[in-house]
Motif scaffolding. Structure first.
Motif, PDB file in Angstrom:
ATOM      1  N   PRO A 272      37.159  37.363  37.966  1.00 46.07           N
ATOM      2  CA  PRO A 272      37.811  36.134  38.431  1.00 46.07           C
ATOM      3  C   PRO A 272      38.988  35.725  37.534  1.00 46.07           C
ATOM      4  O   PRO A 272      39.125  36.243  36.427  1.00 46.07           O
ATOM      5  CB  PRO A 272      36.699  35.078  38.364  1.00 46.07           C
ATOM      6  CG  PRO A 272      35.521  35.718  37.737  1.00 46.07           C
ATOM      7  CD  PRO A 272      35.772  37.169  37.557  1.00 46.07           C
ATOM      8  N   ASN A 273      39.798  34.798  38.000  1.00 52.52           N
ATOM      9  CA  ASN A 273      40.912  34.264  37.193  1.00 52.52           C
ATOM     10  C   ASN A 273      40.377  33.727  35.890  1.00 52.52           C
ATOM     11  O   ASN A 273      39.340  33.068  35.867  1.00 52.52           O
ATOM     12  CB  ASN A 273      41.601  33.089  37.907  1.00 52.52           C
ATOM     13  CG  ASN A 273      42.268  33.490  39.206  1.00 52.52           C
ATOM     14  OD1 ASN A 273      42.257  32.754  40.160  1.00 52.52           O
ATOM     15  ND2 ASN A 273      42.840  34.667  39.237  1.00 52.52           N
TER      16      ASN A 273
ATOM     17  N   LYS B 124      40.999  39.319  31.471  1.00 52.76           N
ATOM     18  CA  LYS B 124      41.519  40.667  31.754  1.00 52.76           C
ATOM     19  C   LYS B 124      42.858  40.896  31.060  1.00 52.76           C
ATOM     20  O   LYS B 124      43.056  41.913  30.377  1.00 52.76           O
ATOM     21  CB  LYS B 124      41.673  40.866  33.275  1.00 52.76           C
ATOM     22  CG  LYS B 124      40.421  40.550  34.074  1.00 52.76           C
ATOM     23  CD  LYS B 124      40.619  40.732  35.553  1.00 52.76           C
ATOM     24  CE  LYS B 124      41.597  39.770  36.205  1.00 52.76           C
ATOM     25  NZ  LYS B 124      41.144  38.355  36.280  1.00 52.76           N
ATOM     26  N   SER B 125      43.772  39.952  31.240  1.00 59.09           N
ATOM     27  CA  SER B 125      45.089  40.108  30.607  1.00 59.09           C
ATOM     28  C   SER B 125      44.959  40.113  29.092  1.00 59.09           C
ATOM     29  O   SER B 125      45.612  40.901  28.405  1.00 59.09           O
ATOM     30  CB  SER B 125      46.023  38.978  31.027  1.00 59.09           C
ATOM     31  OG  SER B 125      46.257  39.026  32.407  1.00 59.09           O
TER      32      SER B 125
ATOM     33  N   GLN C  90      51.940  40.911  32.629  1.00 62.81           N
ATOM     34  CA  GLN C  90      51.797  40.158  33.876  1.00 62.81           C
ATOM     35  C   GLN C  90      52.978  39.245  34.153  1.00 62.81           C
ATOM     36  O   GLN C  90      53.575  39.311  35.210  1.00 62.81           O
ATOM     37  CB  GLN C  90      50.511  39.333  33.823  1.00 62.81           C
ATOM     38  CG  GLN C  90      50.227  38.593  35.115  1.00 62.81           C
ATOM     39  CD  GLN C  90      48.831  37.989  35.133  1.00 62.81           C
ATOM     40  OE1 GLN C  90      48.190  37.880  34.102  1.00 62.81           O
ATOM     41  NE2 GLN C  90      48.366  37.614  36.295  1.00 62.81           N
TER      42      GLN C  90
HETATM   43  N1  LIG Z   1      48.014  31.034  25.098  1.00 60.59           N
HETATM   44  C1  LIG Z   1      46.833  30.569  25.535  1.00 60.59           C
HETATM   45  N2  LIG Z   1      46.358  29.408  25.066  1.00 60.59           N
HETATM   46  C2  LIG Z   1      45.156  28.926  25.479  1.00 60.59           C
HETATM   47  N3  LIG Z   1      44.384  29.549  26.366  1.00 60.59           N
HETATM   48  C3  LIG Z   1      44.818  30.700  26.878  1.00 60.59           C
HETATM   49  C4  LIG Z   1      46.052  31.287  26.489  1.00 60.59           C
HETATM   50  N4  LIG Z   1      46.217  32.435  27.167  1.00 60.59           N
HETATM   51  C5  LIG Z   1      45.127  32.563  27.943  1.00 60.59           C
HETATM   52  N5  LIG Z   1      44.290  31.525  27.775  1.00 60.59           N
HETATM   53  C6  LIG Z   1      42.994  31.329  28.424  1.00 60.59           C
HETATM   54  O1  LIG Z   1      42.264  32.510  28.246  1.00 60.59           O
HETATM   55  C7  LIG Z   1      41.484  32.777  29.386  1.00 60.59           C
HETATM   56  C8  LIG Z   1      41.711  34.226  29.815  1.00 60.59           C
HETATM   57  O2  LIG Z   1      43.050  34.384  30.212  1.00 60.59           O
HETATM   58  P1  LIG Z   1      43.569  35.739  30.835  1.00 60.59           P
HETATM   59  O3  LIG Z   1      43.205  36.844  29.932  1.00 60.59           O
HETATM   60  O4  LIG Z   1      45.006  35.559  31.149  1.00 60.59           O
HETATM   61  O5  LIG Z   1      42.727  35.818  32.184  1.00 60.59           O
HETATM   62  P2  LIG Z   1      42.890  36.780  33.435  1.00 60.59           P
HETATM   63  O6  LIG Z   1      44.013  37.710  33.200  1.00 60.59           O
HETATM   64  O7  LIG Z   1      41.572  37.444  33.553  1.00 60.59           O
HETATM   65  O8  LIG Z   1      43.123  35.885  34.614  1.00 60.59           O
HETATM   66  C9  LIG Z   1      41.871  31.756  30.433  1.00 60.59           C
HETATM   67  O9  LIG Z   1      40.864  30.789  30.512  1.00 60.59           O
HETATM   68  C10 LIG Z   1      43.144  31.151  29.906  1.00 60.59           C
HETATM   69  O10 LIG Z   1      43.217  29.809  30.262  1.00 60.59           O
END
Ligand SMILES: Nc1ncnc2c1ncn2[C@@H]1O[C@H](COP(=O)(O)OP(=O)(O)O)[C@@H](O)[C@H]1O
Ligand SMILES: [Mg+2]
Lengths: 255, 317
Positions: free
Chosen positions: A35-36, A40-41, A82
């Motif tokens: 899920p979001n 993953k990223s 991304q």
């Molecule tokens: N720079 C950041 N500061 C605070 N929280 C972050 C940051 N980058 C990502 N997150 C949080 O980390 C979690 C995972 O993000 P991400 O890896 O981008 O998820 P996905 O790619 O699976 O959708 C999310 O809850 C996001 O809100």
């Protein structure tokens, strides 16, 4: 093989990844699903060193990424992140050409030209190659960046949601192309790790799947093992029907 | 590409020739071999002035394009982001504390201040939402306004306001041999930037792409910072700021040639030098035999072009 061992990551107060351990096998396409906000990223960016590893260890083909020089890493692994937020006004051909930069460092040779031409043809960018990036649609830009990552000529290609913004024609074409490039019988088989949003692309093309939820590995294995009703229903928190088509799962998540 | 190089070179040649011929004193090129006074005029005044304008324009345009790539926004230049004001503030402080300091020392103090000013702006930018490109120049203008106000206050207290006026409006009428040579250093910095052209172009694609291509992103940012602050300080110390060169020139070039610096940087430098020289020439003839500073001429033209760039096309940075 990419081996990820006990990787945790936190940003400020929030724990983004919790003790993730996983192996990305030396075969074809590995899809990261979940899920979001599952992380993953973050995981992909840690492997590519876009983020600095806080705890744990990541090895690419036995090489610890914390001890690899930037240039060596760039020859081993390419990532198309991304959110690129294109602000540059480069011609598509020049952009793809920069994929060769780790090899030639400013003096492209004939083999660099050939690789760039091949990447442009591969990703159907011939008609766009002399256009400026900032005058293309999001999907066209996305394809140009994937072609650049491919031109980098690395063993490992990491793609974060490469199908974003692509119409169904180009999404399928890109998956088919990436799939072909990752087959063992390809001239130089690439290993591809991709975050896939539309799960049926993972079902149809991936060789291995890693599912993340809340910063931890929820499941991993072959598509037929992971893409099942119980696993997916728990992963996404909704009842998901899974059928079979040509021996592969078909996920009916939209009805 | 070849055509743009040819056009730039031709325009520069014609402008330089005009610049050598036009001035308050009588001068004909054919006299140079026979008349030692004419030769002296050429060597001590006309040529230095021409070189100064060319070097100022070229290096400011290069500084502008580097800044735009690092910030990833088209609407910035040293003069709209506090770098110039910081350079002036540094120069002001060293003038106050050590009035007799040699020009090189003053330049270094000014460059340090410019470096701090620009670094401060980069830090400020991290706090801005990335999806708002027009916020960047806006914040830059406010930031530079604050630093500029500080400089004005100090200058007012110390009765040095006229200095600020000199530093702020670029002027070439006082350029003589022996008083502008620091500008060659600015030209050399522009050349160094050309060596790193690919790196700057890649940096303009963002950190993710830079890292993926194995580039040391932080190192390029530092190189850019140092180049931009040194160029700014050198120009402020020797002839004074010519506003908008760093903003307008890269934008014009990018429209046709794009952002691949390996190809476009020579044209950016050439156009910058050419336009500043043209502004200086214009200032020389418009109220002949009096002169209007090139900085004023360029300020008026540049402001108009800046507005047109901001308003005249879809908001994309
Ligand atoms: N720079 C950041 N500061 C605070 N929280 C972050 C940051 N980058 C990502 N997150 C949080 O980390 C979690 C995972 O993000 P991400 O890896 O981008 O998820 P996905 O790619 O699976 O959708 C999310 O809850 C996001 O809100
Ligand atoms: Mg993501």
């Amino acid at each position: 093989m990419i081996s990820i061992r006990n990787v945790s990551h936190r940003i400020g107060q929030s724990q983004i990844l919790r003790d993730v351990s996983a192996d990305i096998p030396d075969a074809g396409i590995t899809a990261l699903i979940g899920p979001n906000g599952a992380g993953k990223s973050t995981l992909l960016n840690l492997v590519a060193r876009l983020l600095t590893l806080q705890t744990g260890r990541i090895e690419i083909d036995g090489q610890d990424i914390a001890r690899t020089s930037s240039r060596d890493l760039a020859l081993k692994l390419a990532i198309v992140a991304q959110q690129l937020g294109v602000a540059s006004r480069l011609r598509v051909r020049d952009l793809v050409g920069f994929g060769r930069w780790p090899h030639h460092r400013g003096r492209p040779g004939p083999e660099d030209e050939a690789t760039v031409a091949e990447a442009i043809a591969s990703f159907d960018l011939g008609a766009l190659q002399h256009r400026f990036l900032d005058e293309l649609s999001g999907g066209q830009q996305q394809r140009a960046f994937v072609a650049m990552g491919f031109a980098q000529g690395t063993d490992w290609l990491l793609l974060d949601e490469p199908l974003n913004n692509l119409d169904m024609f180009h999404a399928r074409a890109l998956m088919a192309r990436v799939h072909a490039l990752s087959r063992p019988e390809a001239p130089r088989p690439r290993r591809v790790v991709m975050v896939v949003h539309e799960i049926n692309y993972a079902a149809a093309w991936a060789d291995h799947i890693i599912a993340l939820k809340d910063g931890a590995v929820a499941a991993c294995g072959a598509p037929t093992e992971v893409l099942t009703n119980p696993v997916l229903s728990a992963l996404f928190g909704m009842e998901i029907r899974v059928e079979e088509l040509h021996g592969r799962p078909l996920i009916l998540h939209h009805i | 590409m070849r055509l743009s190089y040819l056009l730039t070179a031709t325009a520069l040649l014609v402008l330089s020739l005009l610049s050598v011929l036009v001035g308050a004193a009588d001068f004909r090129l054919q006299d140079v071999t026979a008349d030692p006074d004419a030769l002296r005029l050429l060597l001590t005044s006309r040529l230095p002035r021409t070189f100064a304008a060319l070097l100022t324009g070229a290096s400011m345009a290069v500084a502008g394009v580097i800044m735009q790539l690092l910030v990833r926004n088209r609407f910035v230049e040293p003069g709209t982001t506090g770098t110039t004001e910081a350079a002036m503030l540094g120069l002001l402080c060293v003038t106050l504390l050590a009035p007799g300091a040699p020009i090189l020392l003053k330049m270094i103090a000014s460059a340090m201040a410019a470096l701090v000013g620009m670094a401060g702006f980069l830090l400020l930018l991290r706090r801005l939402p990335p999806a708002q490109p027009l916020l960047v120049p806006l914040v830059g203008l406010i930031y530079s306004g604050i630093i500029g106000a500080g400089a004005t206050f100090i200058a007012y207290q110390a009765d040095l306001l006229q200095y600020l006026g000199v530093w702020m409006s670029g002027e070439f009428s006082g350029v003589l041999a022996g008083r502008y040579e620091l500008l060659w250093l600015a030209g050399a910095l522009a050349l160094v930037a050309y060596v790193a052209a690919d790196q700057f172009t890649i940096a303009g694609l963002g950190r993710a792409t830079s890292v993926s291509l194995g580039l040391n992103h932080a190192q390029i940012v530092v190189l850019g910072l140092v180049t931009v602050s040194l160029v700014t300080a050198l120009v402020v110390v020797t002839v004074g700021m010519v506003p908008f060169v760093g903003l307008v020139v890269p934008n014009i070039v990018a429209r046709t040639m794009g952002d691949n610096l390996r190809a476009s940087l020579p044209v950016v430098a050439g156009l910058g030098g050419g336009l500043v020289l043209a502004a200086d020439l214009f200032g020389r003839v418009i109220r002949y035999p009096y002169e209007v500073p090139a900085g004023t001429v360029f300020g008026v033209m540049g402001a108009a072009v800046f507005l047109w760039l901001l308003l005249g096309r879809p908001a994309r940075a």
